[in-house]
Design a protein around this motif. Structure first.
Motif, PDB file in Angstrom:
ATOM      1  N   UNK A 106       0.740  -1.087  -0.067  1.00 17.74           N
ATOM      2  CA  UNK A 106      -0.032   0.075  -0.108  1.00 17.74           C
ATOM      3  C   UNK A 106       0.915   1.227   0.148  1.00 17.74           C
ATOM      4  N   UNK A 107       2.204   1.108   0.202  1.00 11.62           N
ATOM      5  CA  UNK A 107       2.940   2.108   0.022  1.00 11.62           C
ATOM      6  C   UNK A 107       2.693   2.977  -1.395  1.00 11.62           C
ATOM      7  N   UNK A 108       2.651   4.254  -1.179  1.00 11.10           N
ATOM      8  CA  UNK A 108       2.436   5.286  -2.239  1.00 11.10           C
ATOM      9  C   UNK A 108       3.548   6.542  -2.333  1.00 11.10           C
ATOM     10  N   UNK A 109       4.315   6.692  -3.158  1.00 10.49           N
ATOM     11  CA  UNK A 109       5.052   7.969  -3.118  1.00 10.49           C
ATOM     12  C   UNK A 109       4.312   9.047  -3.266  1.00 10.49           C
ATOM     13  N   UNK A 110       4.890   9.918  -2.621  1.00 13.39           N
ATOM     14  CA  UNK A 110       4.142  11.330  -2.444  1.00 13.39           C
ATOM     15  C   UNK A 110       4.552  12.242  -3.340  1.00 13.39           C
ATOM     16  N   UNK A 111       5.806  12.089  -3.851  1.00 17.17           N
ATOM     17  CA  UNK A 111       6.374  12.949  -5.172  1.00 17.17           C
ATOM     18  C   UNK A 111       6.081  12.201  -6.457  1.00 17.17           C
ATOM     19  N   UNK A 112       5.215  13.094  -7.209  1.00 13.12           N
ATOM     20  CA  UNK A 112       4.808  12.277  -8.501  1.00 13.12           C
ATOM     21  C   UNK A 112       5.953  12.101  -9.611  1.00 13.12           C
ATOM     22  N   UNK A 113       6.808  12.831  -9.592  1.00 11.86           N
ATOM     23  CA  UNK A 113       7.941  12.510 -10.477  1.00 11.86           C
ATOM     24  C   UNK A 113       9.022  11.528 -10.054  1.00 11.86           C
ATOM     25  N   UNK A 114       8.997  10.525 -10.843  1.00  9.62           N
ATOM     26  CA  UNK A 114      10.059   9.472 -10.651  1.00  9.62           C
ATOM     27  C   UNK A 114      11.767   9.830 -10.745  1.00  9.62           C
ATOM     28  N   UNK A 115      12.495   9.704  -9.808  1.00  7.58           N
ATOM     29  CA  UNK A 115      13.954   9.943  -9.941  1.00  7.58           C
ATOM     30  C   UNK A 115      14.515   9.042 -10.667  1.00  7.58           C
ATOM     31  N   UNK A 116      14.022   8.271 -11.635  1.00  4.38           N
ATOM     32  CA  UNK A 116      14.533   7.308 -12.458  1.00  4.38           C
ATOM     33  C   UNK A 116      13.869   7.127 -13.701  1.00  4.38           C
ATOM     34  N   UNK A 117      14.457   6.470 -14.854  1.00 11.79           N
ATOM     35  CA  UNK A 117      13.742   6.424 -15.868  1.00 11.79           C
ATOM     36  C   UNK A 117      12.898   5.068 -15.806  1.00 11.79           C
ATOM     37  N   UNK A 118      11.600   5.376 -15.683  1.00  9.02           N
ATOM     38  CA  UNK A 118      10.483   4.286 -15.280  1.00  9.02           C
ATOM     39  C   UNK A 118       9.919   3.842 -16.532  1.00  9.02           C
ATOM     40  N   UNK A 119       9.949   2.719 -16.851  1.00  8.67           N
ATOM     41  CA  UNK A 119       8.943   1.982 -18.047  1.00  8.67           C
ATOM     42  C   UNK A 119       7.857   1.096 -17.536  1.00  8.67           C
ATOM     43  N   UNK A 120       6.810   1.917 -17.744  1.00  7.95           N
ATOM     44  CA  UNK A 120       5.407   1.113 -17.161  1.00  7.95           C
ATOM     45  C   UNK A 120       5.393  -0.192 -17.518  1.00  7.95           C
ATOM     46  N   UNK A 121       4.902  -1.167 -16.964  1.00  9.80           N
ATOM     47  CA  UNK A 121       4.757  -2.505 -17.026  1.00  9.80           C
ATOM     48  C   UNK A 121       3.220  -3.207 -16.823  1.00  9.80           C
ATOM     49  N   UNK A 122       3.048  -4.220 -17.805  1.00  4.93           N
ATOM     50  CA  UNK A 122       1.778  -4.681 -17.451  1.00  4.93           C
ATOM     51  C   UNK A 122       2.072  -6.065 -16.480  1.00  4.93           C
ATOM     52  N   UNK A 123       1.388  -6.036 -15.540  1.00  7.14           N
ATOM     53  CA  UNK A 123       1.306  -7.248 -14.554  1.00  7.14           C
ATOM     54  C   UNK A 123       0.175  -8.165 -14.776  1.00  7.14           C
ATOM     55  N   UNK A 124       0.647  -9.544 -15.367  1.00 11.81           N
ATOM     56  CA  UNK A 124      -0.059 -10.529 -15.600  1.00 11.81           C
ATOM     57  C   UNK A 124      -0.217 -11.513 -14.250  1.00 11.81           C
ATOM     58  N   UNK A 125      -1.577 -11.456 -13.811  1.00 12.45           N
ATOM     59  CA  UNK A 125      -1.661 -12.302 -12.725  1.00 12.45           C
ATOM     60  C   UNK A 125      -2.591 -13.475 -12.924  1.00 12.45           C
ATOM     61  N   UNK A 126      -1.967 -14.626 -12.769  1.00 12.28           N
ATOM     62  CA  UNK A 126      -2.730 -15.979 -12.946  1.00 12.28           C
ATOM     63  C   UNK A 126      -3.239 -16.626 -11.812  1.00 12.28           C
ATOM     64  N   UNK A 127      -4.397 -16.770 -11.686  1.00  8.42           N
ATOM     65  CA  UNK A 127      -5.463 -17.317 -10.434  1.00  8.42           C
ATOM     66  C   UNK A 127      -5.623 -18.795 -11.114  1.00  8.42           C
ATOM     67  N   UNK A 128      -4.982 -19.844 -10.568  1.00  8.69           N
ATOM     68  CA  UNK A 128      -5.076 -21.102 -10.658  1.00  8.69           C
ATOM     69  C   UNK A 128      -4.927 -22.085  -9.763  1.00  8.69           C
ATOM     70  N   UNK A 129      -5.359 -23.290 -10.023  1.00  9.61           N
ATOM     71  CA  UNK A 129      -5.480 -24.332  -9.069  1.00  9.61           C
ATOM     72  C   UNK A 129      -3.773 -24.992  -9.069  1.00  9.61           C
ATOM     73  N   UNK A 130      -3.413 -24.959 -10.002  1.00 11.05           N
ATOM     74  CA  UNK A 130      -2.087 -25.663 -10.506  1.00 11.05           C
ATOM     75  C   UNK A 130      -1.622 -25.511 -11.690  1.00 11.05           C
ATOM     76  N   UNK A 131      -1.376 -26.515 -12.671  1.00 14.75           N
ATOM     77  CA  UNK A 131      -0.633 -26.114 -13.930  1.00 14.75           C
ATOM     78  C   UNK A 131      -1.133 -24.817 -14.897  1.00 14.75           C
TER      79      UNK A 131
END
Length: 395
Positions: A106-131
């Motif tokens: 739940x941590x949220x940076x309070x400074x909006x500008x990132x101090x590094x070169x940030x490349x936004x990513x997509x998080x693919x979240x697999x909800x499965x019982x197994x394989x």
């Protein structure tokens, strides 16, 4: 009888005997005092030795720990440098409890500008019982786009994945717990996936998938679609019938009013802002946990209702995951080898009209309303791999 008169020698012998007895009594007393003194000195010396041993041992441990930290710091170019916070671990495993994980996520940076070169990513979240039987298709989908996506897999706790070290799924299994359909444990699993994905500060969009999901377009199209959207994609319907408002419980008040009660698909695609809202929630969670019991099916109501209350103007009010409910019943239609044809896939890709960023678009040749689809059986893998290059744009 003539009394015996003591001689001088007799008196001397008596005195010597008397004096010897006195000395015998004095000698042991002195020895005892000396022994007690030596004993006290010995105890003191022993105690002092223990103190010195512990002191120097502790100092040695501190020096060793400090040297270890310095070694790690040298390896990481300064210990807790910026890299420590912005570069995720190669493995998704950790030892945090759910409580600790949700707090950390739940941590949220309070400074909006990132101090590094940030490349936004997509998080693919697999909800499965197994394989993940369709993993070979996903491997082709991800190929060539390293650095633009992250993968997280939630399985049954007892399941041990066997992906090869070359697989994009290797090491992406998160610490999990048993989740049951229609129960709050299903929402717990989804929050657990979101929280793990939020630990990577570069993850900007979060897609919930099952083991039966497939991508309908190539990665570049999916990435552009998500990155350009002003909304999160989650169904949020005000259903007045028995399967909508009919599942509402008055004990939800005052946090949730009946006119705020919503229903939607559990397969969502949300941005980072809304993902944080979900993992930090302590307002609505207790109400849904206590009062949305079967046959309420909490996974259909909790997130749609909560986000509708918290961010009503930020939702596209639809899911990007296609599913077929036309056959009726409690579960959607499933598709196997014989179902997956060119005509079938084209029907999914072209048969729908929708709104994107408030612009309603539809033409006779192509409409992009869904990025993913379910439910595909393991037997569908071969035809999907065969048709993928031409119809899905990858493979």
């Amino acid at each position: 009888m003539i009394p015996r008169v003591s001689s001088t020698d007799d008196s001397k012998d008596f005195l010597q005997r008397s004096g010897g007895a006195t000395q015998a009594r004095v000698f042991p007393l002195r020895m005892l005092r000396l022994l007690v003194l030596f004993l006290l000195v010995g105890i003191g010396f022993f105690a002092f030795s223990i103190y010195l041993t512990r002191h120097f041992a502790l100092q040695g441990m501190r020096i060793h720990a400090r040297s270890s930290i310095l070694t790690c710091a040298e390896e990481r170019q300064g210990g807790f440098s910026l890299d420590y916070w912005i570069h995720p671990q190669s493995s998704a495993s950790h030892s945090m409890s759910d409580e600790q994980l949700l707090w950390r996520a739940s941590f949220v940076p309070q400074v909006k500008d990132y101090p590094f070169q940030r490349t936004p990513k997509v998080a693919f979240m697999f909800l499965t019982r197994g394989p993940l039987p369709l993993a070979p298709l996903w491997e082709k989908f991800y190929k060539g786009y390293s650095g633009l996506y992250s993968i997280y897999i939630h399985t049954l706790p007892s399941y041990k994945a066997t992906f090869s070290t070359e697989s994009v799924f290797y090491g992406r299994q998160i610490p999990s717990k048993v989740s049951e359909w229609g129960q709050m444990s299903m929402c717990d699993a989804e929050r657990r996936l979101l929280a793990n994905a939020l630990l990577d500060i570069s993850n900007e969009w979060f897609v919930l998938l099952s083991e039966s999901c497939i991508p309908l377009h190539n990665f570049s199209i999916v990435y552009e679609y998500l990155s350009r959207s002003r909304y999160s994609f989650i169904g949020s319907i005000d259903d007045p019938g028995p399967y909508g408002r009919g599942r509402y419980d008055l004990r939800m008040l005052p946090e949730v009013r009946i006119e705020q009660w919503r229903k939607g698909s559990q397969w969502f695609e949300v941005n980072r802002k809304h993902a944080i809202s979900i993992v930090k929630d302590k307002t609505y969670y207790p109400k849904f946990e206590k009062f949305c019991k079967p046959h309420c099916y909490v996974d259909e109501h909790y997130f749609p209702t909560m986000l509708t209350i918290e961010a009503p103007n930020d939702l596209a009010n639809r899911s990007l995951t296609w599913v077929d409910w036309s056959r009726g019943g409690a579960h959607p239609a499933s598709f196997g080898r014989n179902d997956v044809t060119e005509a079938f896939l084209k029907g999914i890709l072209e048969a729908y009209a929708c709104s994107y960023n408030n612009n309603h678009h539809h033409n006779n040749n192509y409409t992009m309303c869904h990025l993913f689809a379910r439910k595909f059986a393991p037997s569908a893998l071969d035809p999907l791999l065969r048709l993928g290059p031409d119809l899905l744009g990858f493979g």
